[in-house]
Design an enzyme around this catalytic site. Structure first.
Site, PDB file in Angstrom:
ATOM      1  N   HIS A  44     -65.510 -23.065-116.590  1.00  0.00           N
ATOM      2  CA  HIS A  44     -66.870 -23.642-116.633  1.00  0.00           C
ATOM      3  C   HIS A  44     -66.609 -25.120-116.768  1.00  0.00           C
ATOM      4  CE1 HIS A  44     -69.107 -19.825-117.775  1.00  0.00           C
ATOM      5  NE2 HIS A  44     -68.555 -19.948-116.525  1.00  0.00           N
ATOM      6  N   GLU A  46     -67.163 -26.899-119.528  1.00  0.00           N
ATOM      7  CA  GLU A  46     -66.701 -27.349-120.822  1.00  0.00           C
ATOM      8  C   GLU A  46     -65.125 -27.442-120.828  1.00  0.00           C
ATOM      9  OE1 GLU A  46     -70.520 -24.815-121.811  1.00  0.00           O
ATOM     10  OE2 GLU A  46     -69.006 -25.326-120.078  1.00  0.00           O
ATOM     11  N   TRP A 167     -90.765 -31.768 -81.072  1.00  0.00           N
ATOM     12  CA  TRP A 167     -89.942 -32.450 -82.158  1.00  0.00           C
ATOM     13  C   TRP A 167     -90.396 -33.550 -82.532  1.00  0.00           C
ATOM     14  CZ3 TRP A 167     -85.433 -30.621 -83.686  1.00  0.00           C
ATOM     15  CH2 TRP A 167     -84.759 -29.524 -83.045  1.00  0.00           C
ATOM     16  N   THR A 193     -91.785 -18.865 -84.998  1.00  0.00           N
ATOM     17  CA  THR A 193     -90.652 -20.108 -85.178  1.00  0.00           C
ATOM     18  C   THR A 193     -89.394 -19.630 -84.128  1.00  0.00           C
ATOM     19  OG1 THR A 193     -91.641 -20.726 -87.101  1.00  0.00           O
ATOM     20  CG2 THR A 193     -89.364 -21.436 -86.554  1.00  0.00           C
ATOM     21  N   ASP A 197     -88.643 -22.012 -80.946  1.00  0.00           N
ATOM     22  CA  ASP A 197     -87.781 -22.974 -81.064  1.00  0.00           C
ATOM     23  C   ASP A 197     -86.416 -22.461 -81.013  1.00  0.00           C
ATOM     24  OD1 ASP A 197     -89.858 -24.403 -82.019  1.00  0.00           O
ATOM     25  OD2 ASP A 197     -89.597 -24.441 -84.165  1.00  0.00           O
ATOM     26  N   LEU A 201     -80.529 -22.590 -87.505  1.00  0.00           N
ATOM     27  CA  LEU A 201     -80.614 -22.526 -88.927  1.00  0.00           C
ATOM     28  C   LEU A 201     -79.185 -22.717 -89.466  1.00  0.00           C
ATOM     29  CD1 LEU A 201     -83.153 -19.531 -89.127  1.00  0.00           C
ATOM     30  CD2 LEU A 201     -83.867 -21.802 -88.916  1.00  0.00           C
ATOM     31  N   ARG A 204     -75.191 -28.511 -89.586  1.00  0.00           N
ATOM     32  CA  ARG A 204     -74.492 -28.903 -88.850  1.00  0.00           C
ATOM     33  C   ARG A 204     -74.190 -30.686 -88.912  1.00  0.00           C
ATOM     34  NH1 ARG A 204     -78.248 -26.320 -86.282  1.00  0.00           N
ATOM     35  NH2 ARG A 204     -79.146 -28.105 -85.403  1.00  0.00           N
ATOM     36  N   GLU A 294     -88.678 -22.861 -93.806  1.00  0.00           N
ATOM     37  CA  GLU A 294     -88.800 -23.983 -92.598  1.00  0.00           C
ATOM     38  C   GLU A 294     -89.871 -23.548 -91.795  1.00  0.00           C
ATOM     39  OE1 GLU A 294     -85.836 -26.315 -91.032  1.00  0.00           O
ATOM     40  OE2 GLU A 294     -84.506 -26.104 -92.573  1.00  0.00           O
ATOM     41  N   GLY A 296     -92.854 -20.983 -89.718  1.00  0.00           N
ATOM     42  CA  GLY A 296     -93.992 -21.786 -89.401  1.00  0.00           C
ATOM     43  C   GLY A 296     -95.033 -21.768 -90.264  1.00  0.00           C
TER      44      GLY A 296
END
Length: 353
Positions: A44, A46, A167, A193, A197, A201, A204, A294, A296
Site C-alpha cells: 500500500h 504507506e 465522425w 452503435t 460503427d 472499444l 490504442r 460511449e 449511443g
C-alpha cells in the site's frame, strides 16, 4: 495532501478494484518519503512511502507526520495492516483526507491509531479526496460501478446518423478519450452503435490497459465478424435470448471465423425496466468498478432516465449536421470546461439528492 492526490493518480490504471491512494511523510517541513499504491495485492501507499525514506532520514521517521489520501487499513487482507507499520515506525501524527467508505473498515484504522496515542487529523481537502475515490466509493455506497457517460455532438446537438457512421471528434479529443479508456474497468455501448460503427472499444492512442468491453444484444443479431468478437479482449454481451444448444447462457462463447472465442461471454438478463440496474449489479460482482458509456443516444438516455450515472463528458464540435439523432440532455454540476483545438469539452457530475 495534494501531493498525495497526485501520487495516488499514478496508480489509476493498475489498482482497481482497490482505491487509488497516495502518502507523503514530512519531518520539519521537509518531505522525506512518499509513495502510492501501485497494483492490487502489492504494498500500500504507506508502506511504499516508509520504504522510500533514505538511510540518513530513517531515524527521522520517529516524530514525523504522514499524510495519506485515505484512512490506513487496520485489517489483514492481501497485505498486512498499514496501521501496524505506522505504529512501529514511531510517527507522531497522521493526517488523512478521507475515511474509508467501506462499512467493514470505516474508522477502524483511525480508532486504532488514536488508542495508541497517535494524533490523527481527518477531512483535509475531503471534497478532492472523495472525487479521487469516486469509483471505490460508488461500489461501497451505491453498490454499483461509477458510471461515466461520454458522447460527441455537433454544434447543432446532433450525435450521429441512424444508418451510417459519423465522425465528429478531432485527433486530440480521441487521444483524451483513449486515456479515459485506460483508466476505467469497462467500456459500454448499445447494439446500434456496434452495428453502425463496428467499434474496437480498445485503448490504442494512450499507454496502459484496455477496459473490458460490454455490449447489449437482446435478440442475438450482432454478426460475429465484428471487432467486438475478435477475441483480443474480455468482452461481455448481455442478451435476453437463450441459445437452446448451450447449457448456460452465461458460459456461452462466441464463434468468430468458425472458431470458439473464450474471451466473449454471453450473460442472460431480462430486458425489463430494471435491466440497467441489474447489469451494473452484475458488473460489480465481476470487480468492474467504473464503466465508460460511449453510446449511443438511446443507451445514454436510459442511464439518465434511471438516474444511474455519476459523471458525463460532453464534447461539442464545430461541425453542423442539420439532421440526425439528437444528442442526450444531461443536467448536473459543471465541474470543468476546456477546449482541445476545435472541440469544447465539459465535464458534468450528477447532482446528489
Amino acid at each position: 495532501m495534494r501531493r498525495c492526490f497526485d501520487l495516488a493518480k499514478l496508480g489509476a490504471q493498475t489498482v482497481s478494484p482497490n482505491p487509488m491512494v497516495g502518502a507523503v511523510i514530512v519531518h520539519d517541513n521537509r518531505i522525506i518519503g512518499e509513495g502510492f499504491h501501485r497494483t492490487r495485492g502489492e504494498a500500500h501507499a504507506e508502506v511504499n512511502a516508509i520504504n522510500s525514506v533514505s538511510g540518513n532520514d530513517k531515524p527521522k521517521l520517529a516524530g514525523s507526520t504522514i499524510y495519506i489520501s485515505l484512512e490506513p487499513c487496520s485489517h489483514q487482507g492481501l497485505t498486512p495492516p498499514c496501521t501496524d507499520l505506522i505504529l512501529s515506525s514511531g510517527m507522531k501524527q497522521v493526517v488523512i483526507s478521507v475515511i474509508d467508505p467501506n462499512p467493514e473498515v470505516h474508522g477502524e484504522g483511525i480508532e486504532r491509531l488514536r488508542k495508541q496515542g497517535i494524533s490523527v487529523l481527518t477531512g483535509v481537502l475531503a471534497e478532492e479526496g472523495n472525487q479521487l475515490l469516486a469509483n471505490f466509493r460508488s461500489v461501497m455506497t451505491q453498490h454499483r460501478p461509477y458510471v461515466i457517460l461520454k458522447f460527441v455532438q455537433s454544434s447543432d446537438r446532433i450525435i450521429g446518423h441512424p444508418d451510417y457512421q459519423v465522425w465528429l471528434s478531432n485527433k486530440f479529443e480521441k487521444i483524451l478519450v483513449h486515456k479515459l479508456r485506460s483508466e476505467v474497468d469497462g467500456i459500454m455501448v448499445g447494439t446500434n452503435t456496434v452495428l453502425i460503427d463496428n467499434p474496437q472499444l480498445t485503448n490504442r492512442m494512450y499507454f496502459g490497459k484496455n477496459p473490458v468491453r460490454i455490449a447489449f444484444d437482446r435478440t442475438m443479431r450482432l454478426p460475429k465478424d465484428l471487432h467486438l468478437f475478435d477475441g483480443a479482449i474480455q468482452t461481455l454481451i448481455y442478451t435476453e435470448t437463450r441459445d437452446q444448444n448451450l447449457d448456460s447462457p452465461s458460459k456461452n462463447v462466441a464463434q468468430a471465423n468458425g472458431k470458439s472465442n473464450d474471451h466473449v461471454e454471453y450473460i442472460f438478463m431480462q430486458f425489463d425496466d430494471n435491466m440497467l440496474e441489474n447489469c451494473l449489479t452484475d458488473l460489480r460482482k465481476r470487480n468492474i468498478q467504473s464503466v465508460l458509456v460511449e453510446g449511443g443516444a438511446s443507451l445514454i438516455n436510459s442511464f439518465v432516465k434511471h438516474d444511474l450515472w455519476d459523471e458525463a463528458w460532453v464534447v461539442t464540435t464545430h461541425h453542423t449536421l442539420n439532421k440526425g439523432v439528437k444528442a442526450p440532455l444531461v443536467h448536473g454540476q459543471l465541474v470543468q470546461k476546456f477546449n482541445l483545438e476545435t472541440d469544447e469539452i465539459i465535464i458534468i457530475r450528477r447532482n446528489r439528492t
